[in-house]
Design a protein around this motif. Structure first.
Motif, PDB file in Angstrom:
ATOM      1  N   THR A  86      10.884 -39.311   7.977  1.00 12.04           N
ATOM      2  CA  THR A  86      10.982 -40.207   9.023  1.00 12.04           C
ATOM      3  C   THR A  86      11.357 -39.388  10.365  1.00 12.04           C
ATOM      4  O   THR A  86      11.186 -40.106  11.437  1.00 12.04           O
ATOM      5  CB  THR A  86      12.211 -41.160   9.057  1.00 12.04           C
ATOM      6  OG1 THR A  86      13.596 -40.452   8.587  1.00 12.04           O
ATOM      7  CG2 THR A  86      11.839 -41.949   7.589  1.00 12.04           C
TER       8      THR A  86
ATOM      9  N   THR B 155      18.442 -39.277   6.472  1.00  6.93           N
ATOM     10  CA  THR B 155      18.380 -40.294   5.523  1.00  6.93           C
ATOM     11  C   THR B 155      19.256 -39.927   4.282  1.00  6.93           C
ATOM     12  O   THR B 155      19.544 -38.774   4.091  1.00  6.93           O
ATOM     13  CB  THR B 155      16.764 -40.571   4.865  1.00  6.93           C
ATOM     14  OG1 THR B 155      16.375 -39.329   4.469  1.00  6.93           O
ATOM     15  CG2 THR B 155      16.043 -41.028   6.395  1.00  6.93           C
TER      16      THR B 155
ATOM     17  N   SER C  56      18.678 -44.197  12.843  1.00  2.00           N
ATOM     18  CA  SER C  56      17.583 -44.511  13.705  1.00  2.00           C
ATOM     19  C   SER C  56      17.879 -44.375  15.240  1.00  2.00           C
ATOM     20  O   SER C  56      16.854 -44.765  15.956  1.00  2.00           O
ATOM     21  CB  SER C  56      16.809 -45.634  13.160  1.00  2.00           C
ATOM     22  OG  SER C  56      17.443 -46.806  13.499  1.00  2.00           O
TER      23      SER C  56
ATOM     24  N   ARG D   5      18.027 -43.522  18.973  1.00  2.00           N
ATOM     25  CA  ARG D   5      17.256 -42.651  19.807  1.00  2.00           C
ATOM     26  C   ARG D   5      18.111 -42.362  21.232  1.00  2.00           C
ATOM     27  O   ARG D   5      18.623 -43.033  21.536  1.00  2.00           O
ATOM     28  CB  ARG D   5      15.772 -42.735  20.142  1.00  2.00           C
ATOM     29  CG  ARG D   5      14.955 -42.836  18.832  1.00  2.00           C
ATOM     30  CD  ARG D   5      13.550 -43.335  19.249  1.00  2.00           C
ATOM     31  NE  ARG D   5      12.668 -43.189  18.279  1.00  2.00           N
ATOM     32  CZ  ARG D   5      11.785 -42.141  17.973  1.00  2.00           C
ATOM     33  NH1 ARG D   5      12.125 -41.028  18.850  1.00  2.00           N
ATOM     34  NH2 ARG D   5      10.894 -42.093  17.017  1.00  2.00           N
TER      35      ARG D   5
ATOM     36  N   GLY E 255      20.975 -47.924   8.497  1.00  2.00           N
ATOM     37  CA  GLY E 255      19.760 -47.618   8.956  1.00  2.00           C
ATOM     38  C   GLY E 255      19.673 -47.952  10.381  1.00  2.00           C
ATOM     39  O   GLY E 255      18.867 -47.069  11.254  1.00  2.00           O
TER      40      GLY E 255
ATOM     41  N   TRP F  74      15.692 -38.205  18.425  1.00  2.00           N
ATOM     42  CA  TRP F  74      16.622 -38.821  17.506  1.00  2.00           C
ATOM     43  C   TRP F  74      17.887 -38.322  17.879  1.00  2.00           C
ATOM     44  O   TRP F  74      18.102 -36.988  17.882  1.00  2.00           O
ATOM     45  CB  TRP F  74      16.269 -38.487  15.897  1.00  2.00           C
ATOM     46  CG  TRP F  74      15.133 -38.987  15.476  1.00  2.00           C
ATOM     47  CD1 TRP F  74      13.961 -38.116  15.295  1.00  2.00           C
ATOM     48  CD2 TRP F  74      14.455 -40.281  15.373  1.00  2.00           C
ATOM     49  NE1 TRP F  74      12.632 -38.806  14.887  1.00  2.00           N
ATOM     50  CE2 TRP F  74      12.980 -40.168  14.752  1.00  2.00           C
ATOM     51  CE3 TRP F  74      14.994 -41.676  15.529  1.00  2.00           C
ATOM     52  CZ2 TRP F  74      12.436 -41.236  14.429  1.00  2.00           C
ATOM     53  CZ3 TRP F  74      14.468 -42.782  15.049  1.00  2.00           C
ATOM     54  CH2 TRP F  74      12.993 -42.375  14.770  1.00  2.00           C
TER      55      TRP F  74
ATOM     56  N   GLU G  29      15.983 -51.214  16.201  1.00  3.82           N
ATOM     57  CA  GLU G  29      15.642 -51.764  14.869  1.00  3.82           C
ATOM     58  C   GLU G  29      16.853 -52.189  14.105  1.00  3.82           C
ATOM     59  O   GLU G  29      17.758 -51.608  13.805  1.00  3.82           O
ATOM     60  CB  GLU G  29      15.183 -50.466  13.874  1.00  3.82           C
ATOM     61  CG  GLU G  29      13.967 -49.707  14.375  1.00  3.82           C
ATOM     62  CD  GLU G  29      12.773 -50.543  14.287  1.00  3.82           C
ATOM     63  OE1 GLU G  29      12.637 -51.591  13.409  1.00  3.82           O
ATOM     64  OE2 GLU G  29      11.968 -50.607  14.962  1.00  3.82           O
TER      65      GLU G  29
ATOM     66  N   HIS H 294      14.451 -38.377  11.070  1.00  2.00           N
ATOM     67  CA  HIS H 294      15.915 -38.495  11.265  1.00  2.00           C
ATOM     68  C   HIS H 294      16.563 -38.516   9.643  1.00  2.00           C
ATOM     69  O   HIS H 294      15.915 -38.532   8.697  1.00  2.00           O
ATOM     70  CB  HIS H 294      16.193 -39.758  12.011  1.00  2.00           C
ATOM     71  CG  HIS H 294      15.846 -41.056  11.235  1.00  2.00           C
ATOM     72  ND1 HIS H 294      16.381 -41.613   9.895  1.00  2.00           N
ATOM     73  CD2 HIS H 294      14.916 -42.030  11.557  1.00  2.00           C
ATOM     74  CE1 HIS H 294      15.983 -42.594   9.652  1.00  2.00           C
ATOM     75  NE2 HIS H 294      14.905 -42.865  10.596  1.00  2.00           N
TER      76      HIS H 294
END
Length: 346
Positions: free
Chosen positions: A234, A238, A175, A177, A171, A225, A192, A236
């Protein structure tokens, strides 16, 4: 039914009050929503897991009032989920059910928590069993071959490469950036994280090469992203878990993304003998709860740079089956196009 009601009234009961109490007793579905509203700061991933556990493990209980579920129901359901799903899912589901009841027992006098009663009567959660891997020297090269064999798109392969060279969680990788990547200073900031604490990592030679490929392939839009997706809700990429089975078959040994994190920690602590607090900082594990550790200042990015590069170099050697790579590469050079891309999981 009328005779039963008259009998209760004759015995001093209040059928009207009992009916009112029954109407006020929430169902499991209602109690779950109250439980979720009590903590609106949960991460979307956590909320999704809770709702999935409720649907999969207690879907047929949603309309049942809380006082219609007893400790025998809990025991039977716990054993069924353990058998049909997994020991970890059973533990998570029953622990969540226990928390749902804790809130409701405060609001409804006389309501007992069936999970607490089950535990008081001898019920026990499944013993936690951590998934262990073989030596990184045995599995990393095979995992790399498996990733290459199933023909993943380049951006998907790079996600696995970042996982191998940093030990980051899936994750955290997907995520990323561009605004959190400082190419000039050679620093990657992960906002995150599981611990809730932002993580700053130095850009190793291998990580810089991956980012250079991503920048060249998709550009570096402000606040964009690193692994964008036009179809994901989202924004991005997954769903990379779907590749685990195919990678495992191609590699001839079981693969899962978190295994890359396990391998990173093993290399750092067993191969390179790095201090445990340093390894924990590299992978953003919570610091030990002791006085000495609490007094010590946190590791700086400058202090992390050399050991992070040593770990990445060792992992690259294990991935490719080559000897120890040259340790004199500049972490930022590859991003600026001054060094060729790393091999690794590419």
């Amino acid at each position: 039914m009328a005779q039963e009601t008259l009998g209760k009234a004759a015995g001093g009961g209040d059928p009207a009050e009992e009916r009112a109490e029954a109407r006020s007793m929430p169902t499991l579905a209602q109690a779950f929503e109250d439980y979720m509203k009590a903590n609106p700061r949960r991460k979307p991933r956590t909320v999704a897991i809770y709702r999935q556990n409720l649907r999969v493990c207690f879907g047929d209980w949603l309309a049942r009032p809380l006082d219609a579920i007893d400790h025998r129901d809990v025991e039977a359901r716990f054993n069924r989920v353990t058998e049909r799903n997994s020991w970890a899912t059973a533990n998570q589901a029953v622990s969540m059910l226990r928390s749902i009841y804790r809130r409701s027992t405060i609001d409804h006098e006389g309501l007992r928590n069936p999970v607490e009663l089950w535990i008081a009567g001898g019920g026990r959660l499944n013993r936690m069993r951590r998934r262990r891997i073989s030596s990184p020297a045995e599995v990393l090269a095979r995992w790399r071959s498996g990733v290459e064999a199933i023909g993943l798109p380049p951006d998907h392969r790079d996600i696995f490469a970042i996982g191998a060279y940093t030990g980051m969680r899936l994750g955290e990788v997907v995520s990323l950036r561009w605004e959190c990547i400082d190419l000039n200073r050679g620093i990657l900031r992960v906002e995150e994280t599981k611990t809730g604490e932002p993580l700053e990592l130095p850009l190793t030679r291998q990580l810089a090469a991956v980012l250079a490929r991503r920048a060249e392939a998709g550009g570096r839009a402000a606040e964009g992203w690193v692994f964008p997706s036009l179809t994901s809700a989202t924004g991005h990429l997954t769903g990379l878990h779907r590749y685990h089975v195919d990678i495992s078959k191609a590699a001839g040994t079981r693969f899962w993304f978190h295994g890359l994190r396990n391998a990173f920690i093993t290399v750092a602590e067993r191969d390179l003998m790095l201090p445990r607090p340093l390894t924990k900082r590299l992978v953003n594990h919570a610091r030990d709860d002791d006085i000495t550790e609490g007094y010590a200042a946190n590791w700086t990015v400058a202090q992390l740079r050399e050991p992070a590069q040593r770990v990445a170099d060792r992992i690259e050697a294990l991935l490719t089956g080559s000897g120890p790579p040259a340790p004199d590469a500049c972490p930022v050079a590859a991003v600026r196009g001054e060094a060729g891309p790393s091999a690794g999981l590419r």
